[in-house]
Design a protein around this motif. Structure first.
Motif, short mmCIF file in Angstrom:
data_model
loop_
_atom_site.label_atom_id
_atom_site.label_comp_id
_atom_site.label_asym_id
_atom_site.label_seq_id
_atom_site.Cartn_x
_atom_site.Cartn_y
_atom_site.Cartn_z
N LEU A 172 7.58 10.15 3.66
CA LEU A 172 6.43 9.43 4.18
C LEU A 172 6.88 8.59 5.39
CD1 LEU A 172 4.86 8.16 0.82
CD2 LEU A 172 3.83 9.84 2.39
N PRO A 173 5.96 8.19 6.26
CA PRO A 173 6.35 7.45 7.49
C PRO A 173 6.66 5.98 7.21
CG PRO A 173 3.98 7.70 7.44
CD PRO A 173 4.51 8.47 6.26
N THR A 174 7.70 5.75 6.41
CA THR A 174 7.97 4.39 5.93
C THR A 174 8.49 3.44 7.00
OG1 THR A 174 10.17 5.14 5.22
CG2 THR A 174 8.41 5.16 3.57
N ALA A 175 8.85 3.96 8.18
CA ALA A 175 9.31 3.07 9.26
C ALA A 175 8.17 2.62 10.16
CB ALA A 175 10.37 3.78 10.10
N ARG A 176 6.99 3.15 9.96
CA ARG A 176 5.86 2.80 10.82
C ARG A 176 5.15 1.55 10.30
NH1 ARG A 176 3.92 6.09 14.63
NH2 ARG A 176 1.88 5.08 14.37
N GLU A 177 4.79 0.67 11.22
CA GLU A 177 4.16 -0.59 10.83
C GLU A 177 2.79 -0.36 10.21
OE1 GLU A 177 5.43 -3.63 10.70
OE2 GLU A 177 7.32 -2.67 11.31
N ASP A 178 2.03 0.64 10.72
CA ASP A 178 0.70 0.84 10.15
C ASP A 178 0.78 1.31 8.70
OD1 ASP A 178 1.77 3.29 10.90
OD2 ASP A 178 -0.04 4.02 11.91
N PHE A 179 1.81 2.10 8.39
CA PHE A 179 1.97 2.53 7.00
C PHE A 179 2.43 1.38 6.13
CE2 PHE A 179 4.46 4.44 3.50
CZ PHE A 179 3.46 5.18 2.90
N LYS A 180 3.35 0.58 6.64
CA LYS A 180 3.80 -0.61 5.89
C LYS A 180 2.63 -1.54 5.60
CE LYS A 180 8.50 -0.74 7.86
NZ LYS A 180 9.42 -1.55 8.69
N ASN A 181 1.78 -1.74 6.61
CA ASN A 181 0.62 -2.62 6.42
C ASN A 181 -0.33 -2.04 5.36
OD1 ASN A 181 1.57 -4.37 8.38
ND2 ASN A 181 0.37 -3.42 10.03
N PHE A 182 -0.47 -0.73 5.35
CA PHE A 182 -1.33 -0.09 4.34
C PHE A 182 -0.77 -0.34 2.94
CE2 PHE A 182 -2.10 3.66 1.63
CZ PHE A 182 -3.47 3.57 1.51
N CYS A 183 0.51 -0.15 2.77
CA CYS A 183 1.15 -0.39 1.48
C CYS A 183 1.01 -1.85 1.04
CB CYS A 183 2.62 0.01 1.52
SG CYS A 183 2.92 1.78 1.76
N GLU A 184 1.15 -2.75 2.00
CA GLU A 184 1.01 -4.18 1.69
C GLU A 184 -0.42 -4.50 1.27
OE1 GLU A 184 1.59 -8.57 3.81
OE2 GLU A 184 2.31 -6.76 4.82
N SER A 185 -1.40 -3.89 1.94
CA SER A 185 -2.80 -4.14 1.58
C SER A 185 -3.10 -3.61 0.18
CB SER A 185 -3.74 -3.49 2.60
OG SER A 185 -3.70 -2.08 2.52
N ALA A 186 -2.50 -2.49 -0.19
CA ALA A 186 -2.69 -1.95 -1.54
C ALA A 186 -2.08 -2.88 -2.58
CB ALA A 186 -2.07 -0.56 -1.64
N SER A 187 -0.89 -3.40 -2.27
CA SER A 187 -0.25 -4.32 -3.20
C SER A 187 -1.08 -5.58 -3.39
CB SER A 187 1.15 -4.67 -2.68
OG SER A 187 1.77 -5.64 -3.50
N THR A 188 -1.61 -6.11 -2.29
CA THR A 188 -2.43 -7.32 -2.35
C THR A 188 -3.69 -7.09 -3.18
OG1 THR A 188 -1.63 -8.03 -0.18
CG2 THR A 188 -3.69 -9.02 -0.96
N ALA A 189 -4.25 -5.88 -3.08
CA ALA A 189 -5.48 -5.55 -3.82
C ALA A 189 -5.20 -5.10 -5.25
CB ALA A 189 -6.25 -4.46 -3.08
N GLY A 190 -3.92 -5.01 -5.61
CA GLY A 190 -3.57 -4.57 -6.96
C GLY A 190 -3.80 -3.09 -7.17
#
Length: 304
Positions: free
Chosen positions: A238-256
């Motif tokens: 997965l594109p784990t070095a891209r900021e947009d993907f990191k932000n998506f993962c962070e938003s999922a974590s925040t939303a549970g």
């Protein structure tokens, strides 16, 4: 031999109406009539919980079909006629819900209508009957003949979603249960049965977002989702070095909202994979993406 045939529609039951293929209930019984002309030793009973093109199916149809299969009594097996487009998903659902049920349940479809000389519908149906007659398997299966090949019997939850522009049915790692050779069922000595757990009491629960990795992805909001299924690239990356993907993962974590990855396995430990834990990505064991999607739908708390 008594077999219950459950008609649901799909290409195997289509007729050409005004230049378009449309489900035709009469074609379902034509299939049985054609088979009876070849073999009159089987008694058929018929059911039909719904009758539509399979691309119009939803979870509510899966529930109706599962209940219909469970209502069958006194049969040696069940054949479900289905559209090829979504057969891997319905097969996964029935495979998870019914598990190793006492009698074989076999899904069949057709690449072309029965009236078309290219159709494999009758071959797939005959393969299902021969497999049920053999008595060598219980649980849920799919009977299908790819062009130029014998009819193969697959464990239902192993089917992969269809590739674009292809009629071929493929299974995870080429794993198949049996092959029909001259009407005889030949078991695959290398077949590996995989236990996916007990889903018999589960029902579709919540919204699953399914994202297939591709360059330039746009990530949707995850609010209201139960989980996200990520389908990785060929190497399970997965594109784990891209900021947009990191932000998506962070938003999922925040939303549970839990993140799951299908298509990744040990053996190719790329740098990009080392970020999975940090980003909260749960790697699923090897399984068809269709099965992974259905499994997440059925899990009340998708902690796999």
């Amino acid at each position: 031999m008594k077999i219950t045939v459950i008609f649901t529609g799909g290409t195997i039951a289509c007729s050409n109406r005004n230049g378009a293929l449309s489900p035709d209930g009469a074609n379902s019984f034509t299939l049985i009539e054609i088979y009876r002309a070849l073999d009159g030793s089987v008694e058929f009973e018929t059911l039909s919980p719904y009758f539509i093109l399979s691309e119009n199916l939803g979870c509510e149809h899966w529930e109706k079909l599962s209940d219909c299969v469970k209502s069958v009594r006194g049969s040696d097996g069940v054949i479900v006629t289905h559209g090829t487009d979504t057969m891997p998903y319905t097969a996964a659902y029935l495979g998870l819900k019914l598990g190793l049920c006492d009698i074989p349940v076999v899904l069949v479809s057709a690449a072309y209508p029965l009236s078309d000389s290219r159709s494999n519908g009758l071959d797939n149906f005959r393969g299902a009957v021969d497999f049920i007659r053999s008595g060598v398997g219980k649980g849920v299966f799919v009977s299908y003949r790819n062009s130029g090949e014998n009819v193969m019997i697959y464990r239902a939850a192993s089917l992969l979603p269809h590739q674009p522009y292809s009629d071929s049915v493929l299974s995870l790692r080429g794993n198949y249960f049996a092959e029909l050779v001259g009407g005889e069922v030949v078991l695959n000595p290398d077949f590996e049965e995989e236990s996916l757990g007990d889903f018999s009491e589960c029902k579709p629960n919540g919204k699953i977002i399914w994202l297939r990795a591709h360059p330039g992805m746009i990530y949707p909001p995850v609010d209201g989702a139960k989980a996200v299924l990520l389908e990785g690239y060929h190497s399970g990356t997965l594109p784990t070095a891209r900021e947009d993907f990191k932000n998506f993962c962070e938003s999922a974590s925040t939303a549970g909202v839990l993140l799951y990855l299908t298509g990744s396995e040990e053996g190719f430990d790329y740098e990009s994979k080392q970020a999975f834990d940090e980003l909260g990505i749960n790697v699923l064991p090897p399984m068809s993406p269709a099965t992974a999607f259905v499994m997440l739908l059925l899990k009340s708390h998708p902690k796999i």
